[in-house]
Enzyme design. Structure first.
Site, PDB file in Angstrom:
ATOM      1  CE  LYS A 127      34.785  33.188  -0.746  1.00  0.00           C
ATOM      2  NZ  LYS A 127      34.740  33.233  -2.190  1.00  0.00           N
ATOM      3  CD  GLN A 172      34.761  35.591  -5.000  1.00  0.00           C
ATOM      4  OE1 GLN A 172      35.377  35.144  -4.038  1.00  0.00           O
ATOM      5  NE2 GLN A 172      33.490  35.319  -5.211  1.00  0.00           N
ATOM      6  CG  ASP A 230      36.320  27.830  -4.846  1.00  0.00           C
ATOM      7  OD1 ASP A 230      35.629  27.838  -3.819  1.00  0.00           O
ATOM      8  OD2 ASP A 230      36.688  28.863  -5.445  1.00  0.00           O
TER       9      ASP A 230
END
Ligand code: NDP
Length: 283
Positions: free
Chosen positions: A51, A95, A118
């Site tokens: 990322k 994460q 997300d």
């Protein structure tokens, strides 16, 4: 035909790079992403680094927080609250998975929905469910981008999704439904899975088991999208689909690695820009 997720992702990132350049030129500001990782899971570290690399490729500012596995939930929530107020950060990503002493839902809900790149926050999930999405979850959006790139019709197709997680199975099913597919969602209690899968025009597998989808489960000329990421004992990465055999039956298939994974990353960066756009509009 093998769908080259890496190539499609690079094309998407190239377009994003131009947008970032123009934002920089016109507003003298760059979109920013904060990525938080708790603990030292090697797979998560690879995802976080991917990322970061994608951000630097397109000129998006990124900041990584590698926190110890023993961090308290309170301290993690404090950091999120600071990032919610940080004007240089337009997207926040935690994460997953988190260590078991931290309540994952509490963490997801602490991220302000405007910075939820997300699309895990219940507010954004609710918007998605009602067909008014502000933002699309990255992996499902990547799958749709791949299908659209290959000009694969979704409308009226029978799509079978194996897996019902909040991250992949449920949201991809919603997106396909919104695109007028007839969707069947399967899970570990589904009976006659082989028969159900064999009826799919588009088969999407997000289970997390190597070689789970055999060629007997795939209809001739079906489109097969493999979301799974599994590490074999020899260290190699593979998907959920028995690629070497299924590729002779499918009309289109995504490989692992190089399929849905890179698309997920480019959709994440796209979401940073989406969030940036909405936050800047608000000011
Ligand atoms: P989860 O573990 O949350 O969900 C797995 C799903 O598979 C569950 O719904 C489970 O059913 C179902 N399942 C398990 N066993 C069977 C079975 N025997 N028959 C039918 N269904 C079964 O996983 P995720 O959705 O988070 O991830 C799935 C895979 O995708 C993983 O390998 C993950 O690493 C990968 N992934 C890849 C991404 C990418 O960018 N390429 C992004 C996100 C995930 P039940 O609900 O009944 O337990």
């Amino acid at each position: 035909m093998i769908i080259d997720g890496k190539k499609i992702s690079e094309e998407i990132l190239e377009k994003i790079k131009l947008k970032v350049l123009s934002i920089k030129k016109n507003r003298n500001i760059v979109p920013g992403l904060a990525v938080i990782m708790v603990g030292d899971d090697p797979a998560s570290r690879i995802y976080v680094n991917n990322k970061k690399k994608a951000c630097s490729k397109v000129g998006v500012y990124s900041r990584e927080y590698f926190l110890p596995g023993g961090i308290s939930e309170e301290d993690l929530l404090k950091l999120i609250s600071e990032l919610n107020r940080d004007q240089n950060i337009h997207g926040i990503l935690v994460q997953l998975p988190l260590p078991s002493h931290i309540n994952e839902n509490a963490v997801i809900e602490a991220i302000c929905p405007e910075k939820d790149v997300d699309c895990f926050h219940p507010f954004n999930m609710g918007k998605l469910l009602t067909g008014n999405a502000n933002i699309l979850p990255c992996t499902p959006a990547g799958i749709i981008a791949a299908l659209e790139h290959e000009k694969i019709d979704i409308s009226s197709k029978h799509c079978v999704v194996v897996g019902r997680s909040n991250i992949v199975g449920k949201p991809i099913s919603l997106l396909l439904l919104q695109k007028n597919a007839t969707v069947t969602i399967c899970h570990s209690k589904t009976l006659n899975l082989e028969d159900v899968c064999r009826r799919a025009d588009i088969l999407i597998c997000a289970v997390g088991k190597a070689n789970f989808i055999s060629k007997e489960m795939v209809k001739n000329n079906a489109v097969v999208i493999d979301v799974g990421i599994n590490r074999l004992p020899n260290g190699k990465i593979c998907g959920d689909v028995d690629f070497d055999n299924v590729k002779f039956i499918a009309s289109y298939i995504t490989p692992v690695p190089g399929g849905v994974g890179p698309l997920t990353v480019s959709m994440l960066i796209n979401n940073v820009l989406e969030c940036f756009g909405k936050l800047v509009e608000k000011i």
